[in-house]
Design an enzyme around this catalytic site. Structure first.
Site, PDB file in Angstrom:
ATOM      1  N   GLU A   1      -5.716   8.439 -18.593  1.00 35.23           N
ATOM      2  CA  GLU A   1      -6.750   7.394 -18.530  1.00 35.23           C
ATOM      3  C   GLU A   1      -8.096   8.020 -18.126  1.00 35.23           C
ATOM      4  O   GLU A   1      -9.135   7.701 -18.721  1.00 35.23           O
ATOM      5  CB  GLU A   1      -6.297   6.354 -17.507  1.00 35.23           C
ATOM      6  CG  GLU A   1      -7.182   5.164 -17.332  1.00 35.23           C
ATOM      7  CD  GLU A   1      -6.618   4.260 -16.231  1.00 35.23           C
ATOM      8  OE1 GLU A   1      -5.422   3.918 -16.277  1.00 35.23           O
ATOM      9  OE2 GLU A   1      -7.379   3.915 -15.310  1.00 35.23           O
TER      10      GLU A   1
ATOM     11  N   SER B   1       1.521  -0.648 -14.586  1.00 37.68           N
ATOM     12  CA  SER B   1       0.158  -0.472 -15.063  1.00 37.68           C
ATOM     13  C   SER B   1      -0.314  -1.692 -15.843  1.00 37.68           C
ATOM     14  O   SER B   1       0.481  -2.408 -16.437  1.00 37.68           O
ATOM     15  CB  SER B   1       0.059   0.765 -15.948  1.00 37.68           C
ATOM     16  OG  SER B   1      -1.251   0.895 -16.416  1.00 37.68           O
TER      17      SER B   1
ATOM     18  N   LYS C   1       0.833  -1.188   0.000  1.00 39.57           N
ATOM     19  CA  LYS C   1       0.000   0.000   0.000  1.00 39.57           C
ATOM     20  C   LYS C   1       0.882   1.257   0.000  1.00 39.57           C
ATOM     21  O   LYS C   1       1.855   1.320   0.768  1.00 39.57           O
ATOM     22  CB  LYS C   1      -0.867  -0.048   1.266  1.00 39.57           C
ATOM     23  CG  LYS C   1      -2.081   0.777   1.186  1.00 39.57           C
ATOM     24  CD  LYS C   1      -3.019   0.397   2.317  1.00 39.57           C
ATOM     25  CE  LYS C   1      -3.969   1.533   2.530  1.00 39.57           C
ATOM     26  NZ  LYS C   1      -4.100   1.926   3.900  1.00 39.57           N
TER      27      LYS C   1
ATOM     28  N   HIS D   1       0.009   9.031 -16.800  1.00 38.64           N
ATOM     29  CA  HIS D   1      -0.700   7.935 -17.474  1.00 38.64           C
ATOM     30  C   HIS D   1      -2.116   7.797 -16.898  1.00 38.64           C
ATOM     31  O   HIS D   1      -3.104   7.710 -17.625  1.00 38.64           O
ATOM     32  CB  HIS D   1       0.087   6.630 -17.301  1.00 38.64           C
ATOM     33  CG  HIS D   1      -0.723   5.388 -17.543  1.00 38.64           C
ATOM     34  ND1 HIS D   1      -1.616   4.893 -16.603  1.00 38.64           N
ATOM     35  CD2 HIS D   1      -0.815   4.569 -18.604  1.00 38.64           C
ATOM     36  CE1 HIS D   1      -2.206   3.832 -17.102  1.00 38.64           C
ATOM     37  NE2 HIS D   1      -1.730   3.604 -18.302  1.00 38.64           N
ATOM     38  N   ASN D   2      -2.207   7.794 -15.590  1.00 38.50           N
ATOM     39  CA  ASN D   2      -3.523   7.633 -14.964  1.00 38.50           C
ATOM     40  C   ASN D   2      -4.430   8.824 -15.252  1.00 38.50           C
ATOM     41  O   ASN D   2      -5.628   8.656 -15.459  1.00 38.50           O
ATOM     42  CB  ASN D   2      -3.384   7.450 -13.452  1.00 38.50           C
ATOM     43  CG  ASN D   2      -2.898   6.062 -13.099  1.00 38.50           C
ATOM     44  OD1 ASN D   2      -2.196   5.434 -13.890  1.00 38.50           O
ATOM     45  ND2 ASN D   2      -3.249   5.575 -11.935  1.00 38.50           N
TER      46      ASN D   2
ATOM     47  N   LYS E   1       3.806   7.622 -14.459  1.00 35.66           N
ATOM     48  CA  LYS E   1       2.665   6.747 -14.168  1.00 35.66           C
ATOM     49  C   LYS E   1       1.444   7.580 -13.765  1.00 35.66           C
ATOM     50  O   LYS E   1       0.312   7.292 -14.167  1.00 35.66           O
ATOM     51  CB  LYS E   1       3.041   5.760 -13.056  1.00 35.66           C
ATOM     52  CG  LYS E   1       1.874   4.957 -12.479  1.00 35.66           C
ATOM     53  CD  LYS E   1       1.285   4.021 -13.511  1.00 35.66           C
ATOM     54  CE  LYS E   1       0.163   3.121 -13.102  1.00 35.66           C
ATOM     55  NZ  LYS E   1      -0.579   3.259 -11.926  1.00 35.66           N
TER      56      LYS E   1
HETATM   57  P1  2AM Z   1      -0.958  -7.626   4.432  1.00 39.04           P
HETATM   58  O1  2AM Z   1      -1.316  -8.795   3.591  1.00 39.04           O
HETATM   59  O2  2AM Z   1      -0.147  -7.986   5.612  1.00 39.04           O
HETATM   60  O3  2AM Z   1      -2.158  -6.759   4.747  1.00 39.04           O
HETATM   61  C1  2AM Z   1      -1.610  -4.662  -0.331  1.00 39.04           C
HETATM   62  O4  2AM Z   1      -2.465  -4.187   0.645  1.00 39.04           O
HETATM   63  C2  2AM Z   1      -0.336  -5.192   0.289  1.00 39.04           C
HETATM   64  O5  2AM Z   1       0.252  -4.174   1.107  1.00 39.04           O
HETATM   65  C3  2AM Z   1      -0.508  -6.419   1.174  1.00 39.04           C
HETATM   66  O6  2AM Z   1       0.557  -7.279   0.916  1.00 39.04           O
HETATM   67  C4  2AM Z   1      -0.466  -5.826   2.570  1.00 39.04           C
HETATM   68  O7  2AM Z   1       0.023  -6.707   3.544  1.00 39.04           O
HETATM   69  C5  2AM Z   1       0.527  -4.721   2.378  1.00 39.04           C
HETATM   70  N1  2AM Z   1       0.383  -3.681   3.396  1.00 39.04           N
HETATM   71  C6  2AM Z   1      -0.658  -2.822   3.554  1.00 39.04           C
HETATM   72  N2  2AM Z   1      -0.423  -1.977   4.579  1.00 39.04           N
HETATM   73  C7  2AM Z   1       0.790  -2.317   5.087  1.00 39.04           C
HETATM   74  C8  2AM Z   1       1.588  -1.807   6.137  1.00 39.04           C
HETATM   75  N3  2AM Z   1       1.193  -0.750   6.866  1.00 39.04           N
HETATM   76  N4  2AM Z   1       2.772  -2.400   6.369  1.00 39.04           N
HETATM   77  C9  2AM Z   1       3.184  -3.440   5.608  1.00 39.04           C
HETATM   78  N5  2AM Z   1       2.476  -3.957   4.600  1.00 39.04           N
HETATM   79  C10 2AM Z   1       1.295  -3.409   4.330  1.00 39.04           C
END
Ligand code: 2AM
Length: 483
Positions: free
Chosen positions: A191, A130, A77, A187-188, A184
């Site tokens: 889009e 993308s 994320k 690009h969005n 990117k």
């Molecule tokens: P998770 O499966 O442990 O939630 C998409 O959301 C990816 O980002 C997932 O692999 C998620 O891990 C990871 N993710 C989201 N927030 C996070 C955070 N604060 N720290 C580490 N990984 C995170």
């Protein structure tokens, strides 16, 4: 564990998983890791079963599996998760190792991370990815930028897994700092523009030409065989004819309130920050905002009257083709504006952007992929110093040919009361951009009148003067004022 993995990938949501499987298909050994470690086992037992993918239960273990220089890619994320992983990873890595962020990060964050990591000897890359889940699995468009010293070490993997268009990978080095994520983001934004233009064409077909979904779908199918050939036109053709279980067209049952995750807005904000008139993407963002005011629109629809009918009474077949031409001309404007924004950012950040290369990266794999991007690539190949896409002979000619139809569509839509914000703003931009003289002389006079902001005279550029327009109030000018 022996050093056998070519790259590690952190983040086992769908995009991450699919990129791993794609890398595996191309012969790379990937070590998978995820914050919630149980997902690693589940991935190895299910989606990655039978592959060469290995898993790690901790970052320490993950790092130990890697060949040097170590390559660690994150698909987590955007925001603090990226910074958290960098903080944890850096002590485990050595000078010359590489961290790649393939998430949807803001380019300013990437610029900062490249700098912070470089101070610790780590090469940081921020890459646009993308193409959605399918792209990640079978060939995304990849837009890497950041520390250029990382490129030789990641190039074989990135170009190996990227989509191919005209036998070339849709991936090349974009530039320093946050250049990859900036491109990117644009690009969005583009889009957003492409989608809005298609929606306006649909709206006109429906309201002005009274076409049904099956007819509209056939028209998009036809359009997809010509200059508009693109992924978004193709899916529109499918969406329009898709029937729900009850036999009715599904799209007509969907609430007309557009969502957004923010990248279009970021593009518009960058455009405002850098003073570039990227009006079509801006209008596309605002159109989504307007659509989401559903309740207000419902009330207004009863009170605010427009023309008696939205139905077009002229030659319908001809008007339909005019809509196609308006869409094409507006699309040219939108891309011209997007490239203007990239050019300005490149100038400000000292990025040596290869515009033809960017067109090629978008040519396949991503949501805006189209034949049209091949024409843009050719334009920049003919003239790498091209200041504006509209000045390229191919696009200039295309606009000349569609101009009359485009004007007819914008004018007719205005008369009928069917909103076409993107078609209209594109045309206004075109007429503004080609104007030798705009009414900004009067605007400067107004600013000087009420705020003593000064103006330049045509025959003395660079010299700012103030006039006492009223004969009172003094002669002081606001010389520190910046527009
Ligand atoms: P998770 O499966 O442990 O939630 C998409 O959301 C990816 O980002 C997932 O692999 C998620 O891990 C990871 N993710 C989201 N927030 C996070 C955070 N604060 N720290 C580490 N990984 C995170």
């Amino acid at each position: 564990m022996s050093e056998k993995a070519d790259i590690a990938l952190i983040g086992l949501a769908v995009m991450g998983q699919n990129l791993i499987l794609n890398m595996n298909d191309h012969g790379f050994v990937v070590c998978a890791f995820n914050r919630s470690v149980e997902k690693v086992d589940s991935f190895l037992k299910n989606e990655a079963k039978g592959t060469k993918v290995i898993g790690a239960k901790s970052l320490e273990e993950m790092v130990k599996t890697l060949k040097k220089p170590r390559r660690v890619m994150m698909l987590v994320k955007a925001g603090s998760a990226v910074d958290d992983f960098i903080i944890k990873l850096v002590p485990l890595l050595e000078k010359g190792d590489i961290i790649i962020d393939g998430g949807n990060s803001e380019y300013v964050d990437t610029t900062r991370r490249v700098k912070e990591c470089a101070e610790k000897g780590i090469l940081f890359v921020g890459s646009g990815v993308s193409g959605g889940e399918d792209g990640a699995r079978y060939g995304p468009s990849l837009m890497p930028g950041g520390n250029p010293a990382a490129w030789p070490a990641i190039k074989p993997i990135f170009q190996g897994i990227a989509a191919k268009a005209d036998n070339e990978p849709c991936c090349d080095w974009v530039g320093d700092g946050g250049a990859g994520h900036f491109v990117k983001m644009v690009h969005n934004g583009i889009e957003y523009g492409d989608m809005q233009l298609i929606c306006e064409a649909y709206h006109l077909m429906k309201c002005a030409l009274n076409m049904d979904n099956s007819e509209m779908s056939k028209v998009f199918e036809e359009w997809n065989k010509g200059v508009l050939d693109s992924f978004l036109i193709e899916i529109t053709k499918d969406i329009l004819k898709f029937k729900d279980k009850d036999g009715k067209y599904l799209v007509e049952k969907i609430r007309d309130s557009a969502g957004q995750k923010g990248t279009g807005k970021w593009t518009a904000i960058a455009a405002l920050d850098y003073g570039m008139p990227v009006t079509l993407i801006g209008e596309s963002v605002f159109s989504r905002c307007l659509s989401s005011l559903v309740e207000e629109r419902h009330k207004a629809s009863e009170l605010l009257k427009g023309p008696p009918t939205t139905e077009f009474k002229g030659d319908k077949k001809k008007f339909l083709d005019s809509i196609r031409q308006a869409l094409y001309a507006s699309k040219i404007i939108s891309y011209a504006q997007g490239f203007m924004l990239m050019r300005e950012a490149a100038h400000l950040y000292n990025w040596n952007l290869n515009y033809g290369g960017i067109a090629l990266m978008w040519r396949g794999g991503c949501i805006i992929r189209s034949v049209f991007l091949g024409n843009i690539k050719t334009a920049f190949e003919h003239n790498p110093k091209l200041t504006n896409l509209l000045l390229d002979p191919f696009f200039n000619d295309a606009i000349q040919k569609s101009q009359a139809a485009w004007r007819e569509v914008v004018a007719t839509a205005a008369v009928l009361g069917v909103p076409t914000p993107a078609f209209s703003t594109a045309l206004a931009f075109y007429d503004g951009y080609r104007s030798k003289r705009l009414p900004a002389n009067l605007l400067q006079a107004q600013r000087d009148y009420f705020g003593a902001h000064t103006y330049e005279l045509l025959n003395e550029p660079g010299k700012f003067v103030h006039t006492n327009w009223t004969g009172h109030g003094g002669n002081v000018s606001a010389s520190t004022y910046q527009a």
